[in-house]
Design a protein around this motif. Structure first.
Motif, PDB file in Angstrom:
ATOM      1  N   UNK A 125      -9.646  10.980 -12.495  1.00 45.50           N
ATOM      2  CA  UNK A 125     -11.098  10.886 -12.615  1.00 45.50           C
ATOM      3  C   UNK A 125     -11.679  12.283 -12.694  1.00 45.50           C
ATOM      4  N   UNK A 126     -12.894  12.431 -13.265  1.00 46.71           N
ATOM      5  CA  UNK A 126     -13.537  13.748 -13.272  1.00 46.71           C
ATOM      6  C   UNK A 126     -13.656  14.326 -11.863  1.00 46.71           C
ATOM      7  N   UNK A 127     -13.741  13.451 -10.873  1.00 46.62           N
ATOM      8  CA  UNK A 127     -13.863  13.892  -9.482  1.00 46.62           C
ATOM      9  C   UNK A 127     -12.528  14.352  -8.903  1.00 46.62           C
ATOM     10  N   UNK A 128     -11.430  14.048  -9.587  1.00 40.78           N
ATOM     11  CA  UNK A 128     -10.115  14.436  -9.082  1.00 40.78           C
ATOM     12  C   UNK A 128      -9.311  13.275  -8.541  1.00 40.78           C
ATOM     13  N   UNK A 129      -9.979  12.148  -8.260  1.00 39.39           N
ATOM     14  CA  UNK A 129      -9.263  10.972  -7.755  1.00 39.39           C
ATOM     15  C   UNK A 129      -8.216  10.552  -8.776  1.00 39.39           C
ATOM     16  N   UNK A 130      -7.001  10.217  -8.297  1.00 35.22           N
ATOM     17  CA  UNK A 130      -5.987   9.850  -9.273  1.00 35.22           C
ATOM     18  C   UNK A 130      -5.756   8.343  -9.351  1.00 35.22           C
ATOM     19  N   UNK A 131      -5.235   7.943 -10.488  1.00 29.11           N
ATOM     20  CA  UNK A 131      -5.064   6.523 -10.781  1.00 29.11           C
ATOM     21  C   UNK A 131      -4.046   5.852  -9.866  1.00 29.11           C
ATOM     22  N   UNK A 132      -2.958   6.564  -9.556  1.00 33.75           N
ATOM     23  CA  UNK A 132      -1.902   5.979  -8.732  1.00 33.75           C
ATOM     24  C   UNK A 132      -2.453   5.499  -7.394  1.00 33.75           C
ATOM     25  N   UNK A 133      -3.303   6.340  -6.798  1.00 38.80           N
ATOM     26  CA  UNK A 133      -3.880   6.032  -5.486  1.00 38.80           C
ATOM     27  C   UNK A 133      -4.841   4.837  -5.600  1.00 38.80           C
ATOM     28  N   UNK A 134      -5.630   4.846  -6.669  1.00 44.19           N
ATOM     29  CA  UNK A 134      -6.578   3.744  -6.885  1.00 44.19           C
ATOM     30  C   UNK A 134      -5.840   2.435  -7.153  1.00 44.19           C
ATOM     31  N   UNK A 135      -4.827   2.481  -8.018  1.00 44.16           N
ATOM     32  CA  UNK A 135      -4.051   1.274  -8.335  1.00 44.16           C
ATOM     33  C   UNK A 135      -3.452   0.670  -7.065  1.00 44.16           C
ATOM     34  N   UNK A 136      -2.921   1.548  -6.206  1.00 48.36           N
ATOM     35  CA  UNK A 136      -2.285   1.075  -4.980  1.00 48.36           C
ATOM     36  C   UNK A 136      -3.310   0.418  -4.056  1.00 48.36           C
ATOM     37  N   UNK A 137      -4.459   1.069  -3.919  1.00 50.63           N
ATOM     38  CA  UNK A 137      -5.478   0.529  -3.015  1.00 50.63           C
ATOM     39  C   UNK A 137      -5.940  -0.857  -3.488  1.00 50.63           C
ATOM     40  N   UNK A 138      -6.174  -0.980  -4.787  1.00 50.05           N
ATOM     41  CA  UNK A 138      -6.611  -2.279  -5.325  1.00 50.05           C
ATOM     42  C   UNK A 138      -5.501  -3.324  -5.145  1.00 50.05           C
ATOM     43  N   UNK A 139      -4.265  -2.924  -5.431  1.00 54.26           N
ATOM     44  CA  UNK A 139      -3.150  -3.871  -5.320  1.00 54.26           C
ATOM     45  C   UNK A 139      -2.966  -4.355  -3.881  1.00 54.26           C
ATOM     46  N   UNK A 140      -3.092  -3.441  -2.915  1.00 52.85           N
ATOM     47  CA  UNK A 140      -2.950  -3.843  -1.504  1.00 52.85           C
ATOM     48  C   UNK A 140      -4.050  -4.821  -1.107  1.00 52.85           C
ATOM     49  N   UNK A 141      -5.245  -4.611  -1.662  1.00 50.55           N
ATOM     50  CA  UNK A 141      -6.350  -5.543  -1.376  1.00 50.55           C
ATOM     51  C   UNK A 141      -6.078  -6.911  -1.992  1.00 50.55           C
ATOM     52  N   UNK A 142      -5.569  -6.915  -3.226  1.00 53.18           N
ATOM     53  CA  UNK A 142      -5.254  -8.192  -3.886  1.00 53.18           C
ATOM     54  C   UNK A 142      -4.175  -8.927  -3.090  1.00 53.18           C
ATOM     55  N   UNK A 143      -3.158  -8.178  -2.662  1.00 51.15           N
ATOM     56  CA  UNK A 143      -2.070  -8.791  -1.888  1.00 51.15           C
ATOM     57  C   UNK A 143      -2.607  -9.429  -0.620  1.00 51.15           C
ATOM     58  N   UNK A 144      -3.501  -8.737   0.060  1.00 47.12           N
ATOM     59  CA  UNK A 144      -4.052  -9.261   1.307  1.00 47.12           C
ATOM     60  C   UNK A 144      -4.836 -10.556   1.050  1.00 47.12           C
ATOM     61  N   UNK A 145      -5.618 -10.555  -0.013  1.00 46.99           N
ATOM     62  CA  UNK A 145      -6.415 -11.752  -0.340  1.00 46.99           C
ATOM     63  C   UNK A 145      -5.505 -12.934  -0.679  1.00 46.99           C
ATOM     64  N   UNK A 146      -4.502 -12.694  -1.481  1.00 49.53           N
ATOM     65  CA  UNK A 146      -3.618 -13.795  -1.894  1.00 49.53           C
ATOM     66  C   UNK A 146      -2.785 -14.293  -0.715  1.00 49.53           C
ATOM     67  N   UNK A 147      -2.306 -13.369   0.113  1.00 47.97           N
ATOM     68  CA  UNK A 147      -1.522 -13.779   1.293  1.00 47.97           C
ATOM     69  C   UNK A 147      -2.380 -14.588   2.251  1.00 47.97           C
ATOM     70  N   UNK A 148      -3.651 -14.213   2.373  1.00 52.03           N
ATOM     71  CA  UNK A 148      -4.551 -14.966   3.252  1.00 52.03           C
ATOM     72  C   UNK A 148      -4.693 -16.399   2.759  1.00 52.03           C
ATOM     73  N   UNK A 149      -4.467 -16.590   1.453  1.00 50.81           N
ATOM     74  CA  UNK A 149      -4.525 -17.930   0.874  1.00 50.81           C
ATOM     75  C   UNK A 149      -3.166 -18.624   0.891  1.00 50.81           C
ATOM     76  N   UNK A 150      -2.211 -18.028   1.579  1.00 52.14           N
ATOM     77  CA  UNK A 150      -0.920 -18.690   1.765  1.00 52.14           C
ATOM     78  C   UNK A 150       0.118 -18.391   0.700  1.00 52.14           C
ATOM     79  N   UNK A 151      -0.174 -17.461  -0.211  1.00 53.02           N
ATOM     80  CA  UNK A 151       0.786 -17.169  -1.274  1.00 53.02           C
ATOM     81  C   UNK A 151       1.780 -16.095  -0.827  1.00 53.02           C
TER      82      UNK A 151
END
Ligand SMILES: [Zn+2]
Length: 338
Positions: A125-151
């Motif tokens: 990002x122009x701010x310096x934030x990198x994609x790898x870190x963002x991808x991981x954060x989003x993926x961990x959130x998705x995992x938590x949501x899906x696991x909460x639904x029993x998957x």
């Protein structure tokens, strides 16, 4: 526990991963490196996810996924002795881990693949934030949501380490998920259009269910994020497509090498855009993106809805990024983290 895991794999006649894992944690079979050629069917009542009788997994090195004591997945390459498995590391080296605190992972619902990591930070990002870190954060959130639904959800990486494309794809074949979702964020242009979110989703050209998964994820992201009044960047490639090369196969290795597992790559928004990077830095936006992805996946699993956003596929050759693995740094797989 799992000195018997390898034997259990050979003994389990059910293709259901739960059955395999249960067998792996309950059997007292003597460890062996050879799979019985005529495995006796298990008669215990194990909920089957499918009525088709697939052949039992064979003990082919590199085709079984193991959760190492660290929680990080690796591919099984045999065992050094009865106490230690040989597994692949994220940098694709071979190490040994204690068998007793490892477990077979197979027959899961969703394998999430946060793009890049470690020596490969991805887009910036122009701010310096990198994609790898963002991808991981989003993926961990998705995992938590899906696991909460029993998957049952696993990730190809759950921290900031590198993993090769081939290894990510092989983990998909080994864990045999219902769906494989590679999470990325886009870069390359910064030309706000205000015509709507520029989400790009690529699906396996030959897999109708991968295409439908892409359409449902697009619909969900467009509804959840696209409604925001943001200065979106949208290239001519927005929407849901197949990208093939001149050989007629999927351009992206993570889609080409996962044939048989419905797989998509999601580029939800443009990290390279100043305005989108500002949104992507916020907890609120990441939560909304994760919710949209989780909703789309759930809908794909539970409905026959068609999705939308489909665009004509295109053929374009190119070269993928080849990282030099000599500088790849592996996390420890031997011990639980934290
Ligand atoms: Zn990426």
């Amino acid at each position: 526990v799992a000195t018997a895991l390898v034997a259990a794999v050979g003994l389990a006649a059910c293709a259901d991963g739960t059955a395999l894992e249960r067998a792996g944690t309950s059997t007292t079979a003597v460890p062996t490196t050879t799979a019985p050629t005529t495995a006796a069917p298990t008669t215990t009542a194990v909920p089957a996810t499918t009525t088709t009788s697939a052949p039992p997994p064979q003990l082919v090195p590199g085709t079984l996924a193991v959760r190492t004591p660290s929680g990080i997945l690796g591919l099984w390459y045999g065992h050094e002795d009865v106490h230690r498995f040989i597994v692949s590391t994220p940098c694709d080296r071979r190490v040994t881990v204690p068998a007793a605190s490892s477990a077979l992972v197979r027959g899961i619902d969703v394998l999430l693949d946060p793009g890049h990591g470690g020596l490969d930070p991805g887009a910036k990002a122009p701010s310096g934030m990198n994609e790898a870190e963002l991808n991981l954060d989003v993926a961990l959130r998705v995992a938590e949501l899906l696991r909460a639904g029993g998957l049952r959800v696993e990730l190809t990486r759950d921290d900031d380490y590198f993993r090769t494309i081939a290894d990510r794809a092989q983990l998909a074949l080994a864990t045999a998920p219902k769906a494989f979702v590679s999470i990325h964020h886009n870069s390359g242009i910064d030309a706000p259009t205000r015509t709507g979110i520029g989400t790009e989703i690529y699906h396996q050209a030959a897999d109708a269910e991968a295409r439908r998964l892409g359409g449902l994820l697009y619909e969900s992201l467009d509804a959840g994020l696209g409604a925001l009044d943001a200065a979106w960047t949208r290239s001519a490639r927005w929407g849901v497509r197949a990208r093939t090369n001149s050989a007629g196969t999927d351009f992206y290795g993570v889609l080409r090498r996962t044939a048989g597992v419905p797989a998509v790559i999601v580029e939800a928004a443009y990290l390279s855009s100043v305005s989108e990077a500002e949104l992507l830095a916020t907890d609120r936006f990441r939560a909304a993106e994760a919710q949209a992805l989780a909703d789309g996946i759930r809908r794909w699993l539970t409905t026959a809805d068609p999705g939308r956003g489909y665009q004509p596929g295109f053929v374009e050759d190119g070269t993928g990024g080849n990282s030099d693995l000599r500088s790849c740094r592996d996390p420890s797989l031997d011990l639980p983290r934290r």
